[in-house]
Write a protein that holds these residues in place. Structure first.
Motif, PDB file in Angstrom:
ATOM      1  N   VAL A 165       0.930  -0.888  -0.032  1.00  0.00           N
ATOM      2  CA  VAL A 165      -0.066  -0.065  -0.029  1.00  0.00           C
ATOM      3  C   VAL A 165       0.832   1.363   0.072  1.00  0.00           C
ATOM      4  O   VAL A 165       1.596   1.522   0.984  1.00  0.00           O
ATOM      5  N   SER A 166       0.648   1.979  -0.864  1.00  0.00           N
ATOM      6  CA  SER A 166       1.613   3.236  -1.209  1.00  0.00           C
ATOM      7  C   SER A 166       0.567   4.418  -0.662  1.00  0.00           C
ATOM      8  O   SER A 166      -0.262   4.712  -1.428  1.00  0.00           O
ATOM      9  N   ILE A 167       1.308   4.984   0.315  1.00  0.00           N
ATOM     10  CA  ILE A 167       0.655   6.299   0.873  1.00  0.00           C
ATOM     11  C   ILE A 167       1.373   7.673   0.854  1.00  0.00           C
ATOM     12  O   ILE A 167       2.380   7.755   1.744  1.00  0.00           O
ATOM     13  N   PRO A 168       1.329   8.187  -0.375  1.00  0.00           N
ATOM     14  CA  PRO A 168       2.074   9.608  -0.413  1.00  0.00           C
ATOM     15  C   PRO A 168       1.524  10.687   0.662  1.00  0.00           C
ATOM     16  O   PRO A 168       0.072  10.734   0.801  1.00  0.00           O
ATOM     17  N   THR A 169       2.239  11.461   1.012  1.00  0.00           N
ATOM     18  CA  THR A 169       1.893  12.740   1.899  1.00  0.00           C
ATOM     19  C   THR A 169       2.372  13.779   1.259  1.00  0.00           C
ATOM     20  O   THR A 169       3.359  13.951   0.513  1.00  0.00           O
ATOM     21  N   GLU A 171       6.305  -5.996   6.315  1.00  0.00           N
ATOM     22  CA  GLU A 171       7.400  -5.038   5.745  1.00  0.00           C
ATOM     23  C   GLU A 171       6.821  -3.536   5.679  1.00  0.00           C
ATOM     24  O   GLU A 171       6.085  -3.331   5.371  1.00  0.00           O
ATOM     25  N   LEU A 172       7.801  -2.521   6.247  1.00  0.00           N
ATOM     26  CA  LEU A 172       7.389  -1.238   6.282  1.00  0.00           C
ATOM     27  C   LEU A 172       8.678  -0.389   5.719  1.00  0.00           C
ATOM     28  O   LEU A 172       9.717  -0.571   6.247  1.00  0.00           O
ATOM     29  N   THR A 173       8.239   0.351   4.689  1.00  0.00           N
ATOM     30  CA  THR A 173       9.351   1.418   4.133  1.00  0.00           C
ATOM     31  C   THR A 173       8.908   2.858   4.464  1.00  0.00           C
ATOM     32  O   THR A 173       7.696   3.032   4.108  1.00  0.00           O
ATOM     33  N   LEU A 174       9.798   3.443   4.691  1.00  0.00           N
ATOM     34  CA  LEU A 174       9.723   4.863   4.758  1.00  0.00           C
ATOM     35  C   LEU A 174      10.519   5.646   4.135  1.00  0.00           C
ATOM     36  O   LEU A 174      11.915   5.450   4.228  1.00  0.00           O
ATOM     37  N   ALA A 175      10.132   6.492   3.030  1.00  0.00           N
ATOM     38  CA  ALA A 175      11.185   7.197   2.122  1.00  0.00           C
ATOM     39  C   ALA A 175      10.562   8.470   1.771  1.00  0.00           C
ATOM     40  O   ALA A 175       9.420   8.842   1.597  1.00  0.00           O
ATOM     41  N   GLU A 176      11.625   9.340   1.445  1.00  0.00           N
ATOM     42  CA  GLU A 176      11.313  10.829   0.988  1.00  0.00           C
ATOM     43  C   GLU A 176      11.813  10.564  -0.573  1.00  0.00           C
ATOM     44  O   GLU A 176      12.817  10.156  -1.052  1.00  0.00           O
ATOM     45  N   ILE A 177      11.020  11.349  -1.243  1.00  0.00           N
ATOM     46  CA  ILE A 177      11.149  11.393  -2.983  1.00  0.00           C
ATOM     47  C   ILE A 177      11.398  12.582  -3.274  1.00  0.00           C
ATOM     48  O   ILE A 177      10.872  13.650  -2.781  1.00  0.00           O
ATOM     49  N   PHE A 178      12.764  12.960  -3.796  1.00  0.00           N
ATOM     50  CA  PHE A 178      13.333  14.253  -4.199  1.00  0.00           C
ATOM     51  C   PHE A 178      13.103  14.132  -5.629  1.00  0.00           C
ATOM     52  O   PHE A 178      13.862  13.265  -6.433  1.00  0.00           O
ATOM     53  N   SER A 229       7.948  14.565  -1.637  1.00  0.00           N
ATOM     54  CA  SER A 229       7.016  14.114  -0.623  1.00  0.00           C
ATOM     55  C   SER A 229       7.517  12.971  -0.008  1.00  0.00           C
ATOM     56  O   SER A 229       8.614  12.327  -0.219  1.00  0.00           O
ATOM     57  N   PHE A 230       6.902  12.654   1.099  1.00  0.00           N
ATOM     58  CA  PHE A 230       7.225  11.595   1.930  1.00  0.00           C
ATOM     59  C   PHE A 230       6.095  10.124   1.755  1.00  0.00           C
ATOM     60  O   PHE A 230       5.146  10.520   1.768  1.00  0.00           O
ATOM     61  N   ILE A 231       6.910   9.272   1.481  1.00  0.00           N
ATOM     62  CA  ILE A 231       5.976   8.161   1.260  1.00  0.00           C
ATOM     63  C   ILE A 231       6.021   7.052   2.319  1.00  0.00           C
ATOM     64  O   ILE A 231       7.172   6.685   2.782  1.00  0.00           O
ATOM     65  N   ILE A 232       4.702   6.638   2.735  1.00  0.00           N
ATOM     66  CA  ILE A 232       4.606   5.582   3.695  1.00  0.00           C
ATOM     67  C   ILE A 232       4.268   4.371   2.909  1.00  0.00           C
ATOM     68  O   ILE A 232       3.233   4.402   2.104  1.00  0.00           O
ATOM     69  N   TYR A 233       4.863   3.141   3.280  1.00  0.00           N
ATOM     70  CA  TYR A 233       4.753   2.140   2.486  1.00  0.00           C
ATOM     71  C   TYR A 233       4.784   0.826   3.151  1.00  0.00           C
ATOM     72  O   TYR A 233       5.661   0.079   3.233  1.00  0.00           O
ATOM     73  N   PRO A 234       3.742   0.391   3.622  1.00  0.00           N
ATOM     74  CA  PRO A 234       3.541  -0.790   4.363  1.00  0.00           C
ATOM     75  C   PRO A 234       3.217  -1.883   3.254  1.00  0.00           C
ATOM     76  O   PRO A 234       2.664  -1.620   2.283  1.00  0.00           O
ATOM     77  N   ALA A 235       3.493  -3.244   3.712  1.00  0.00           N
ATOM     78  CA  ALA A 235       3.567  -4.152   2.884  1.00  0.00           C
ATOM     79  C   ALA A 235       3.203  -5.671   3.630  1.00  0.00           C
ATOM     80  O   ALA A 235       3.691  -5.859   4.610  1.00  0.00           O
ATOM     81  N   VAL A 236       2.491  -6.490   3.033  1.00  0.00           N
ATOM     82  CA  VAL A 236       2.342  -7.854   3.657  1.00  0.00           C
ATOM     83  C   VAL A 236       2.201  -9.125   2.665  1.00  0.00           C
ATOM     84  O   VAL A 236       2.044  -8.823   1.448  1.00  0.00           O
ATOM     85  N   GLY A 237       2.905 -10.356   2.835  1.00  0.00           N
ATOM     86  CA  GLY A 237       3.037 -11.216   1.880  1.00  0.00           C
ATOM     87  C   GLY A 237       3.410 -12.333   2.326  1.00  0.00           C
ATOM     88  O   GLY A 237       3.811 -12.676   3.663  1.00  0.00           O
ATOM     89  N   LEU A 238       3.600 -13.716   1.356  1.00  0.00           N
ATOM     90  CA  LEU A 238       4.014 -14.870   1.878  1.00  0.00           C
ATOM     91  C   LEU A 238       5.282 -15.016   1.254  1.00  0.00           C
ATOM     92  O   LEU A 238       5.610 -14.980   0.088  1.00  0.00           O
ATOM     93  N   MET A 239       6.063 -15.761   2.191  1.00  0.00           N
ATOM     94  CA  MET A 239       7.542 -15.729   1.686  1.00  0.00           C
ATOM     95  C   MET A 239       7.804 -17.664   1.696  1.00  0.00           C
ATOM     96  O   MET A 239       7.414 -18.339   2.573  1.00  0.00           O
TER      97      MET A 239
END
Length: 278
Positions: free
Chosen positions: A42-46, A239-246, A265-275
């Motif tokens: 799920v990509s959540i831009p702010t 998994e959780l990714t937090l990133a700034e996009i320039f 912007s700042f991006i909040i990016y949670p994810a769930v999955g099977l490995m």
């Protein structure tokens, strides 16, 4: 209401945002073995991106009843660019990696709109060094355009081209029933697209069609962490990714008006999955 609208938009823009998740543990499989993953992000831009999309939705409605100013038309184009760059989105992902040589893996991933081909090498092993550490590189290309018109209505995206290069670095550990990993998230992207705004006609106004080009580069800088639990070969992880996009973008309308577009912007990016590993 704003959160509800954002959630609806995420579902509508399924698979459109760039995949910031990796869903790879900090080790590669043994030589001749495979690691695979299946899940959803799920990509959540702010910040700027969301503000522009909100403004674009409002202006698309306003254009039904009055003529838009030059600045308002530019905002519509910028909103289309924001949706092309990093929209709110739900992105499915499917990846597989094969360890061709000891410590060296080749991998392929599909993320709704793009394919990515990558490789990584395990620098440290837990049984010898106390921790697992892998580093690699991946190249991705978008193969599906974004349904910008489904959100902004009178704005359409054409001839969209996007390439991405990322540098996955993961440190962590693993056991029979768990996987833990984390590291920096670095990704560089280039993009180019055509945008059209089809302004509707109404009483006293014949309507217009404006064409623009939008191109530039983006750099995602951040970090991520993940954990998975299971047994031996199958694990369920988050998994959780937090990133700034320039960004460095340029908008050219009818080949005449060229303006710089700031979509940092700042991006909040949670994810769930099977490995799985076999």
């Amino acid at each position: 209401m704003r959160l509800l609208a954002l959630a609806f938009l995420c579902l509508w823009m399924c698979g459109c945002a760039p995949a910031l998740s990796t869903f790879q543990p900090a080790h590669v499989a043994d030589k001749g073995h495979v690691q695979a993953e299946l899940g959803v992000d799920v990509s959540i831009p702010t910040g700027t991106i969301v503000s522009l999309i909100d403004a674009g939705v409002v202006l698309a409605d306003v254009a039904e009843s009055r003529e838009l100013s030059e600045r308002e038309r530019q905002t519509l184009f910028e909103a289309g660019g924001a949706l092309a760059l990093n929209p709110p989105s739900v992105t499915p992902h499917l990846g597989i990696g094969y360890t061709a040589l000891d410590r060296w893996e080749l991998n392929l991933r599909y993320t709704g709109s793009a394919f990515r081909l990558g490789t990584r090498y395990q620098l440290l092993k837990r049984d010898k060094d106390g921790v697992d550490l892998t580093a690699g590189v991946g190249v991705g290309r978008y193969v599906v355009g974004f349904p910008v018109g489904s959100v902004l209505g009178i704005v359409a995206l054409e001839d969209f081209t996007r390439w991405q290069i990322d540098l996955p670095i993961q440190i962590g550990t693993a056991g029979t029933w768990y996987r833990v990993w984390g590291g920096p998230r670095l990704m560089f992207t280039t993009f180019d697209a055509g945008l059209t705004v089809d302004l509707p006609a109404f009483t006293g106004y014949p309507g217009e069609l404006e064409i623009a080009s939008f191109s530039g580069t983006g750099l995602y800088v951040g970090g991520q962490a993940g954990v998975a639990f299971g047994y031996k070969h199958v694990f369920l992880g988050v998994e959780l990714t937090l990133a700034e996009i320039f960004t460095g973008g340029e908008l050219s309308v009818l080949g005449e008006r060229e303006v710089a577009v700031d979509l940092d912007s700042f991006i909040i990016y949670p994810a769930v999955g099977l490995m799985v590993e076999f």
